[in-house]
Design an enzyme around this catalytic site. Structure first.
Site, mmCIF file in Angstrom:
data_model
loop_
_atom_site.group_PDB
_atom_site.id
_atom_site.type_symbol
_atom_site.label_atom_id
_atom_site.label_comp_id
_atom_site.label_asym_id
_atom_site.label_seq_id
_atom_site.Cartn_x
_atom_site.Cartn_y
_atom_site.Cartn_z
ATOM 1 N N ALA A 246 3.798 -1.073 4.105
ATOM 2 C CA ALA A 246 4.341 -0.548 4.858
ATOM 3 C C ALA A 246 5.638 0.983 5.064
ATOM 4 C CB ALA A 246 4.080 -0.658 6.503
ATOM 5 N N ASP A 247 5.683 2.257 5.061
ATOM 6 C CA ASP A 247 6.637 2.558 4.875
ATOM 7 C C ASP A 247 6.616 3.811 6.126
ATOM 8 O OD1 ASP A 247 8.568 4.590 3.316
ATOM 9 O OD2 ASP A 247 8.546 5.835 4.312
#
Length: 223
Positions: free
Chosen positions: A97-98
């Site tokens: 994730a970012d």
């Protein structure tokens, strides 16, 4: 000690009696790897009972490309994080994730200095901004699924004393946009529209459905 003749007698064939004493076999589930160094994401997963078997953060360049929109940046970085470590984890679920905080078309990075954090807070004061989190799941079979979840956040109009107090708390350090909603900044946020956990760093509803829909049993005890 009681007499051995008091024990219940087995019935059926020798093979059947052997099965009665053997523990039931259970398949070994593919492990889950979290490709993120964020302790917040790990804590969020544990909140819904998902405990990664290992954490393997990816080291990638997070610089936005020319004219790259914040939403596209979040999606690309999540994909690149997953691809950077996937070869180290065969036959596993890999989650990355970012999170990108954006004001219009401008992405705000992770505040590393008080000057930078102060500039971010001044920009966010009294206005709406977006928090985009890109997520990527690679399944044991090699299937790639990517999503972006966006949440709208509105800060109150901040006066200089509030900004100074928040800077003094040091909660801004290393945080996208220079704030952490799960900390003291919660007192500065007037409204959010969308996923709260997304602003913290991982949209739990979407992640849970992504895992469950691709064969990772989040409602089953894996221990």
């Amino acid at each position: 000690m009681g007499d051995r003749t008091d024990l219940p007698k087995s019935t059926g064939t020798v093979a059947e009696r052997g099965k009665e004493t053997e523990p039931p076999s259970s398949p070994i589930d593919p492990p889950l790897v979290l490709a993120s160094a964020s302790p917040r994401r790990l804590a969020l997963l544990e909140q819904i009972g998902v405990r990664p078997d290992s954490v393997d953060p990816a080291d990638i360049d997070e610089t936005a490309a020319a004219k790259e929109l914040p939403r596209d940046l979040a999606l690309r970085l999540a994909r690149e994080k997953a691809e950077a470590v996937v070869d180290r984890h065969q036959n596993a679920f890999l989650l990355s994730a970012d999170t990108v905080v954006a004001v219009g078309r401008r992405a705000l990075g992770k505040a590393e200095t008080a000057v930078e954090a102060r500039a971010y807070l001044s920009l966010l004061s009294g206005r709406r901004h977006q928090v985009h989190t890109g997520i990527t799941l690679i399944t044991p079979a090699g299937k790639r699924i990517a999503r972006v979840v966006s949440t709208s956040v509105i800060f109150k109009a901040l006066d200089i004393s509030e900004i100074n107090a928040y800077i003094a708390s040091d909660e801004w350090h290393g945080k996208a946009g220079g704030y952490a909603i799960q900390g003291r900044a919660a007192a500065l946020i007037r409204q959010i529209q969308g996923s709260y956990s997304n602003v913290v760093g991982l949209p739990l509803f979407e992640v849970a459905n992504l895992l469950q829909g691709n064969g990772y049993p989040i409602w089953t005890d894996r221990e």
